[in-house]
Design a protein around this motif. Structure first.
Motif, PDB file in Angstrom:
ATOM      1  N   GLU A 310       0.836  -1.203   0.000  1.00  0.00           N
ATOM      2  CA  GLU A 310       0.000   0.000   0.000  1.00  0.00           C
ATOM      3  C   GLU A 310       0.868   1.250   0.000  1.00  0.00           C
ATOM      4  OE1 GLU A 310      -3.192   0.442  -0.374  1.00  0.00           O
ATOM      5  OE2 GLU A 310      -3.519  -1.717  -0.604  1.00  0.00           O
ATOM      6  N   GLU A 311       1.999   1.181   0.669  1.00  0.00           N
ATOM      7  CA  GLU A 311       2.907   2.331   0.701  1.00  0.00           C
ATOM      8  C   GLU A 311       3.479   2.606  -0.695  1.00  0.00           C
ATOM      9  OE1 GLU A 311       7.170   3.567   2.770  1.00  0.00           O
ATOM     10  OE2 GLU A 311       5.938   1.987   3.678  1.00  0.00           O
ATOM     11  N   TYR A 317       1.503   6.786  -6.880  1.00  0.00           N
ATOM     12  CA  TYR A 317       0.381   7.650  -7.245  1.00  0.00           C
ATOM     13  C   TYR A 317       0.695   9.110  -6.945  1.00  0.00           C
ATOM     14  CZ  TYR A 317      -3.947  10.235  -6.642  1.00  0.00           C
ATOM     15  OH  TYR A 317      -4.905  11.202  -6.694  1.00  0.00           O
ATOM     16  N   TYR A 318       1.214   9.378  -5.756  1.00  0.00           N
ATOM     17  CA  TYR A 318       1.519  10.739  -5.339  1.00  0.00           C
ATOM     18  C   TYR A 318       2.551  11.352  -6.279  1.00  0.00           C
ATOM     19  CZ  TYR A 318       2.796  14.596  -2.200  1.00  0.00           C
ATOM     20  OH  TYR A 318       3.041  15.829  -1.671  1.00  0.00           O
ATOM     21  N   SER A 319       3.616  10.593  -6.605  1.00  0.00           N
ATOM     22  CA  SER A 319       4.671  11.113  -7.475  1.00  0.00           C
ATOM     23  C   SER A 319       4.141  11.398  -8.872  1.00  0.00           C
ATOM     24  CB  SER A 319       5.829  10.112  -7.541  1.00  0.00           C
ATOM     25  OG  SER A 319       6.396   9.918  -6.272  1.00  0.00           O
ATOM     26  N   GLY A 323       3.497  15.112 -10.784  1.00  0.00           N
ATOM     27  CA  GLY A 323       4.386  15.280 -11.921  1.00  0.00           C
ATOM     28  C   GLY A 323       5.848  15.035 -11.628  1.00  0.00           C
ATOM     29  N   ASN A 324       6.155  14.363 -10.523  1.00  0.00           N
ATOM     30  CA  ASN A 324       7.548  14.072 -10.174  1.00  0.00           C
ATOM     31  C   ASN A 324       7.988  12.789 -10.886  1.00  0.00           C
ATOM     32  OD1 ASN A 324      10.047  13.913  -9.042  1.00  0.00           O
ATOM     33  ND2 ASN A 324       9.358  13.868  -6.925  1.00  0.00           N
ATOM     34  N   VAL A 360      -2.539   1.663  -8.955  1.00  0.00           N
ATOM     35  CA  VAL A 360      -2.075   3.016  -9.290  1.00  0.00           C
ATOM     36  C   VAL A 360      -2.899   3.597 -10.434  1.00  0.00           C
ATOM     37  CG1 VAL A 360      -0.128   4.354 -10.187  1.00  0.00           C
ATOM     38  CG2 VAL A 360       0.267   2.619  -8.442  1.00  0.00           C
ATOM     39  N   VAL A 361      -3.167   2.785 -11.461  1.00  0.00           N
ATOM     40  CA  VAL A 361      -3.986   3.237 -12.590  1.00  0.00           C
ATOM     41  C   VAL A 361      -5.377   3.645 -12.113  1.00  0.00           C
ATOM     42  CG1 VAL A 361      -5.186   2.431 -14.672  1.00  0.00           C
ATOM     43  CG2 VAL A 361      -2.746   1.981 -14.374  1.00  0.00           C
ATOM     44  N   HIS A 362      -5.944   2.847 -11.211  1.00  0.00           N
ATOM     45  CA  HIS A 362      -7.272   3.160 -10.688  1.00  0.00           C
ATOM     46  C   HIS A 362      -7.269   4.504  -9.957  1.00  0.00           C
ATOM     47  CE1 HIS A 362     -11.259   2.460  -9.021  1.00  0.00           C
ATOM     48  NE2 HIS A 362     -10.777   2.803  -7.834  1.00  0.00           N
ATOM     49  N   LYS A 363      -6.254   4.734  -9.138  1.00  0.00           N
ATOM     50  CA  LYS A 363      -6.177   5.994  -8.403  1.00  0.00           C
ATOM     51  C   LYS A 363      -5.978   7.181  -9.341  1.00  0.00           C
ATOM     52  CE  LYS A 363      -4.535   4.515  -3.827  1.00  0.00           C
ATOM     53  NZ  LYS A 363      -5.521   5.321  -3.078  1.00  0.00           N
ATOM     54  N   LEU A 364      -5.145   7.011 -10.356  1.00  0.00           N
ATOM     55  CA  LEU A 364      -4.912   8.096 -11.305  1.00  0.00           C
ATOM     56  C   LEU A 364      -6.182   8.447 -12.071  1.00  0.00           C
ATOM     57  CD1 LEU A 364      -1.440   7.109 -12.794  1.00  0.00           C
ATOM     58  CD2 LEU A 364      -1.947   9.185 -11.504  1.00  0.00           C
TER      59      LEU A 364
END
Length: 516
Positions: A310-311, A317-319, A323-324, A360-364
């Motif tokens: 999860e981390e 996702y955050y990065s 845009g990082n 990650v795709v789902h969150k984006l």
């Protein structure tokens, strides 16, 4: 293709086996089916199969009676028997006839496929031995084959050396190299023989050793050690040339000094091939081949932490969201190191990356506030994870896809919000603007919005605001406005503070600028 006959009195099981097992990709074809042993005898006589899959309990003639009849008649067939849990004692009687596999109902598709793969390899070895017998080369290669198989009990070393001498294999040293082709099971046997034929002039023609097919590999037994990186690279390039463009993995099992240890070199080479996914690609692998990730990169991740996945999802996702882009590849390598530190095998590592990517795709998609229409591209990528042959390629492909996906998914939502934020600053620069205020308006945290702003503009929020204000101040000064009026007009209540900011960015005071 290897021919198969299925014998079972249950229509559901017969039909299920014919439709659910990937026969063709495994190198088999189902030529007929029968409902009992007696009917099967006639069918087998007609179609002459290589493999018979047979149920133990059937009416008229059961599976055991059928196997006894065929064995007594001298038919050399490979049997896979099916039975219920209650039939185990009964089924054990069939094992003495050398059955190739034993499956408990209900049949597990993966177990059946694995059993068929083992049977196919045995049949291919038998066919190869038959071909060697016809060409007169059986003595030497047959002896090599016997040396590749681990012995339950080591014979007298003198006897081993005598056999090696008779087969012209009494050398000062031995090194086994195996080549595994990245090809369908149905095509493998012919391709292995073609590769063997292509390598014989290179290896045997130059007196470097001998070449044989020992399914599922083409095997080289070298009479000189592969000393140094250059020699290993030369051999790998020779294999590449002989492969005719086929994708392959090659590994050495290391040098041994006596014939009875050849099997150890062979087993070491097998282990290296099975770990190829975790190694560097396009090289001859070996017992000490370097892994994709060094131990120092994963030492700190050895503790088993159920929240770790999860981390990784959150960090990726955050990065991507801010845009990082530079952080994505290091994070993916970190995740790979974590999976390896937990002892995950190739299949499990791929499943972990599938779950990670999907999350990650789902969150984006959810975060972009848009409907993602390219679902086919996502499905192809996710399914492609299981087709990757090297962890290095998997990580690189995942990095490429996530960066592209994040760039596309932000165009409708976050990009528009960012434009709104820049326009807001340009219109309200004279107000007491604070990052916290804008974050509240856009429903983001100040820390998140600050990082997003920095990645988009290359400037921190306060620096960007100061530069907008100074640019506006220059316009007002050029119009003849007084310095204190301009300071107030662009949002600086303190003239001295305005003076310091102006000089910092323009290299001169507001008065000097005005008097130019």
């Amino acid at each position: 293709m290897i021919k198969v006959v299925i014998v079972d009195d249950e229509p559901k099981l017969r039909n299920g086996l014919q439709t659910l097992i990937p026969w063709e990709s495994l190198g088999f074809t189902v030529t007929a089916a029968a409902t009992n042993g007696k009917e099967a005898l006639s069918v087998i006589e007609e179609v002459t199969p290589d493999v018979v899959i047979v149920d133990i309990r059937m009416p008229i003639m059961d599976g055991l009676q059928m196997i006894q009849h065929l064995t007594a008649a001298g038919r050399r067939l490979h049997f896979i028997i099916l039975s219920g849990y209650a039939d185990f004692e009964y089924a054990k009687q069939a094992i003495k006839y050398g059955v190739a596999g034993y499956m408990v109902k209900p049949v597990d598709i993966r177990e059946m496929s694995a059993s068929l793969q083992r049977v196919r390899e045995q049949i291919e070895k038998e066919r190869h031995q038959a071909e060697l017998s016809q060409t007169g080369g059986v003595n030497r290669e047959a002896h090599l084959h016997s040396l590749l198989v681990p012995q339950a009990k080591i014979e007298d070393p003198d006897k081993w050396r005598s056999k090696a001498k008779d087969a012209d294999l009494l050398w000062s040293g031995y090194e086994v190299v195996i080549i595994s082709l990245r090809i369908s099971d149905a095509e493998r046997f012919n391709a292995l023989n073609q590769l063997s034929a292509g390598l014989k002039p290179i290896i045997e023609g130059r007196n470097k050793g001998i070449v044989t097919v020992f399914p599922p590999y083409t095997v080289l037994l070298l009479n000189e050690p592969l000393r140094g990186k250059q020699r290993r690279e030369e051999l790998y390039n020779e294999l590449r040339s002989a492969s005719g463009g086929l994708r392959f993995i090659a590994a050495t099992g290391g040098v041994v000094s006596v014939p009875e240890e050849i099997c150890s070199s062979y087993l070491n080479a097998q282990k290296a091939v099975k770990q190829a996914f975790f190694s560097e690609k396009d090289q001859l692998l070996g017992p000490n081949s370097p892994a994709l990730l060094s131990s120092t990169e994963s030492l700190w991740m050895i503790e088993d932490n159920p929240e770790r996945l999860e981390e990784f999802i959150f960090k990726l996702y955050y990065s991507l969201d801010i845009g990082n882009k530079a952080m994505i590849l290091p994070l993916l390598k970190e995740a790979a190191g974590y999976f390896l530190s937990r002892g995950q095998e190739e299949k499990t590592v791929k499943e972990s990356f599938f779950f990670l990517s999907n999350a990650v795709v789902h969150k984006l998609t959810a975060g972009s506030r848009m409907v993602w229409k390219e679902t086919g591209a996502v499905s192809r990528f996710l399914n492609g994870i299981f087709q990757q042959e090297y962890l290095e390629d998997l990580v690189e492909e995942m990095n490429r896809f996530l960066l592209a996906f994040a760039e596309d998914s932000e165009s409708g939502g976050k990009e528009q919000e960012f434009k709104i934020m820049i326009d807001f600053i340009n219109r309200h620069y004279s107000d007491n603007l604070r990052l916290e205020t804008l974050a509240g308006l856009l429903n983001y945290s100040a820390a998140y919005l600050g990082q997003l702003f920095k990645n988009k503009t290359g400037e921190y929020f306060n620096t960007y605001l100061d530069k907008v204000r100074i640019q506006k101040a220059k316009e007002f000064l050029s119009q003849g406005m007084k310095v204190y009026e301009v300071a107030e007009r662009v949002g600086y209540a303190n003239v001295n503070y305005f003076h310091g900011k102006f000089k910092k960015y323009e290299g001169r005071s507001p008065s000097d600028y005005k008097n130019l």
